[in-house]
Design a protein around this motif. Structure first.
Motif, PDB file in Angstrom:
ATOM      1  N   GLN A 169       0.852  -1.188   0.000  1.00 28.66           N
ATOM      2  CA  GLN A 169       0.000   0.000   0.000  1.00 28.66           C
ATOM      3  C   GLN A 169       0.892   1.244   0.000  1.00 28.66           C
ATOM      4  O   GLN A 169       1.708   1.438   0.888  1.00 28.66           O
ATOM      5  CB  GLN A 169      -0.887   0.016   1.259  1.00 28.66           C
ATOM      6  CG  GLN A 169      -1.672   1.294   1.476  1.00 28.66           C
ATOM      7  CD  GLN A 169      -2.786   1.484   0.456  1.00 28.66           C
ATOM      8  OE1 GLN A 169      -3.669   0.640   0.330  1.00 28.66           O
ATOM      9  NE2 GLN A 169      -2.757   2.594  -0.290  1.00 28.66           N
TER      10      GLN A 169
ATOM     11  N   HIS B  69      -5.911  -0.352  -9.807  1.00 36.66           N
ATOM     12  CA  HIS B  69      -6.935   0.469  -9.170  1.00 36.66           C
ATOM     13  C   HIS B  69      -6.291   1.729  -8.623  1.00 36.66           C
ATOM     14  O   HIS B  69      -5.078   1.900  -8.689  1.00 36.66           O
ATOM     15  CB  HIS B  69      -7.676  -0.310  -8.083  1.00 36.66           C
ATOM     16  CG  HIS B  69      -6.773  -1.133  -7.241  1.00 36.66           C
ATOM     17  ND1 HIS B  69      -5.884  -0.584  -6.359  1.00 36.66           N
ATOM     18  CD2 HIS B  69      -6.581  -2.478  -7.193  1.00 36.66           C
ATOM     19  CE1 HIS B  69      -5.218  -1.545  -5.769  1.00 36.66           C
ATOM     20  NE2 HIS B  69      -5.595  -2.705  -6.266  1.00 36.66           N
TER      21      HIS B  69
ATOM     22  N   THR C 243      -6.383   2.954  -5.522  1.00 35.98           N
ATOM     23  CA  THR C 243      -6.230   3.055  -4.060  1.00 35.98           C
ATOM     24  C   THR C 243      -4.774   3.106  -3.632  1.00 35.98           C
ATOM     25  O   THR C 243      -4.480   3.184  -2.451  1.00 35.98           O
ATOM     26  CB  THR C 243      -6.877   1.836  -3.384  1.00 35.98           C
ATOM     27  OG1 THR C 243      -6.234   0.670  -3.907  1.00 35.98           O
ATOM     28  CG2 THR C 243      -8.360   1.788  -3.639  1.00 35.98           C
TER      29      THR C 243
END
Ligand code: NOJ
Length: 589
Positions: free
Chosen positions: A551, A574, A576
């Motif tokens: 992340q 994506h 995110t």
């Protein structure tokens, strides 16, 4: 000469003063294995012509043809018998001209492979040398020497061939008695069928001048220059210092300070550059180039020496090709060539595969591919750990997505766009690489990355490699293809969404849109401990070389204005800020 058509690949938004070769996308064609137009099981020039649409679909700007000159093929064309013609199995000069014209219509240039270090035992000069006396002018173009010992039975020095065994071969006889020394010996850095040329000889200089002119006149735009590391020699040919038993058979040559990376070689490259510059100055519409092939990984001083302004335009960077799948190794492999670029203005010619190296899908699928110590400069003595091909292909896609973003040119090797793995299942009696024979089978050699291309799922035409003859038959492909070649073929994976082939085509497009328009520079940025992150102007490329998703901190100042524009695993792309395991994402504003 025809003008490029509207569908040509000559459309890049490259800053206008930048020559095309500085950051071109180039496709390497191993002629023998690309496409066979006459059903004899051997690829040829007409076959390449028939498949140019595939090459063009990748956004390629130039094709580098592996040697296609007349040759007895002891080292598949790297033993050149005549530098001014085409090997008969591959076609004729007319076929070459037709290929060049068709390619030009698609905006694709042709680069040839120049082999200066050695020729073939079937070259007319070598044939003349054998028929002449030991001290004759005919022998002076090569390295002929008497053997050591009273009867001349020992090789003139202890040098070893890069393909295993001594670097000297003795003639059975000589035309004269040679003062009781018997047959002379000749030097060959590679196979015995590849006698080394002496570039201090005026005839050799003149030959190469003529070669450049001949192919430039035909419309060739440049040359990949073979084996530049071993072209110069110490004039006295002294014994090389002894090496320990730990030095593998294929490493010894590369440790020989009297024949590898010699200052004498640079005289050759200066002459070549002068020839090219002179030609260019009388043809101002041409941008000609030569790129050096040598394994100078982690040796920036060598890269700089070869790319001095009076020598090579560019040199291959094999750093990323030989790098383990690990953050710090990848960063170093990328940053060394980029630092040279910043210092000298010479961009690297990046590559992840070629006809001498195990294919990247296999290498990165090895159980130990992530260990920094697996890094090796020896392209043949690779890890023997187990291979997970699915993992290897995923990592290869991620590495490819990185390399497409970097400043410099990019050389693809046929079949990597299909995610082809190395082929190991080749019976000993079908192996053709001289490395296999000269090491007594201890090294399997390079056949496994040279297996003919699969175009369709039709086994009866060697998976579309061979066009059937008039009677409907095809000859056996020169190297056997594995049964899974059908499902890996161009036509099969073209139907699969997100296939590696589609990824390459998309990468070509995003490279044009987001990378080629940027200055020729890049920096790593620190946006997290696990990932490799590179900024190139507005483009940020993030590689996750770990087996876990990572992340990213989207509030990090480096990520502030960026949107994902490409992902090596598009299904998982994506917004995110998660970089999936073993994948790469491009971000841009
Ligand atoms: C490097 C080439 O790439 C390789 O295929 C060849 O065997 C050697 N040079 C000798 O020419």
């Amino acid at each position: 000469m025809s003008e490029p058509s509207a569908t040509s690949n000559d459309h890049r938004t490259r800053p206008s003063a930048r020559p095309w070769w500085k950051d071109a996308l180039v496709y390497q064609v191993y002629v023998r294995s690309f496409a066979d137009s006459n059903g004899d099981g051997v690829g040829d020039l007409a076959g390449i012509r028939s498949r140019l649409d595939h090459i063009a679909s990748l956004g390629v700007e130039a094709i580098w043809l592996n040697p296609c000159y007349p040759s007895p093929q002891h080292d598949h064309g790297y033993d050149v018998a005549n530098y001014f013609d085409i090997h008969d199995e591959y076609g004729t000069l007319d076929d070459f001209d037709a290929l060049l014209a068709d390619a030009r219509d698609l905006g694709i240039k042709i680069l040839m492979d120049l082999v200066p270090s050695h020729c073939s035992i079937e070259h007319r000069w070598f044939i003349a040398a054998l028929a002449s006396d030991p001290n004759s002018p005919e022998r002076a173009r090569f390295y002929f020497r008497d053997g050591k010992g009273d009867a001349g039975n020992e090789p003139p020095n202890n040098w070893q061939s890069a393909f295993g065994g001594p670097a000297w071969t003795r003639l059975d006889t000589d035309p004269t008695a040679n003062n009781g020394k018997g047959g002379q010996w000749y030097l060959h850095t590679f196979a015995r069928e590849q006698p080394d040329l002496d570039h201090t000889h005026a005839d050799v200089n003149q030959l190469f001048d003529e070669i450049f002119k001949f192919w430039f006149d035909r419309g060739v735009e440049g040359f990949r220059v073979d084996a530049v590391a071993g072209t110069g020699k110490h004039p006295d040919l002294p014994d090389q210092p002894p090496v320990g038993p730990e030095v593998g058979v294929l490493d010894i040559t590369w440790m020989n300070e009297y024949t590898v990376f010699r200052p004498e070689g640079h005289d050759v490259w200066r002459r070549f550059r002068t020839t090219i510059d002179n030609y260019e100055s009388s043809h101002p519409d041409r941008e000609l180039m030569m790129v050096a092939e040598a394994y100078a990984v982690r040796r920036p001083e060598l890269v700089k020496a070869f790319t001095e302004p009076d020598q090579f335009h560019q040199m291959f960077s094999f750093d990323l090709m030989l790098t383990p799948w690990e953050k710090h190794s990848i960063e170093r492999a990328m940053l060394d060539p980029i630092a040279i670029l910043a210092e000298t203005g010479v961009p690297p010619a990046w590559t992840l595969n070629n006809h001498d190296i195990q294919r990247i899908v296999t290498r990165l699928g090895r159980a130990d591919a992530h260990l920094p110590e697996v890094w090796t400069n020896n392209n043949l003595a690779l890890s023997r750990a187990d291979v997970d091909l699915a993992l290897g292909e995923r990592r290869a896609r991620a590495m490819t997505a990185l390399i497409f973003a970097l400043p410099g040119s990019l050389y693809l090797y046929q079949g990597e766009e299909l995610g082809l793995p190395e082929v190991f299942d080749i019976p000993a009696n079908r192996r053709e690489d001289p490395v296999f024979e000269r090491t007594g089978g201890a090294e399997i050699g390079r056949d496994g990355c040279r297996v003919p291309m699969p175009w369709t799922n039709d086994a009866s035409s060697s998976y579309g490699f061979s066009t059937p003859r008039a009677d409907g038959t095809v000859g056996e492909p020169w190297l056997p293809q594995p049964a899974e070649w059908g499902e890996r073929s161009v036509s099969e994976i073209d139907d699969i969404e997100n296939s590696t082939l589609h990824m390459y085509r998309s990468l070509g497009e995003v490279r044009d849109e987001f990378a080629v328009s940027q200055p020729l520079e890049a920096q790593t940025i620190d946006i997290g401990p696990e990932v490799v992150a590179v900024r190139r102007g507005e483009l940020v490329v993030v590689v996750n070389p770990t087996d876990q998703p990572v992340q990213l901190d989207l509030d990090h100042p480096e990520m502030a204005i960026t949107q994902p524009v490409f992902a090596s695993e598009p299904a998982e792309m994506h917004t995110t800020g998660v970089i999936p395991a073993n994948s790469t994402i491009w971000f841009s504003s």
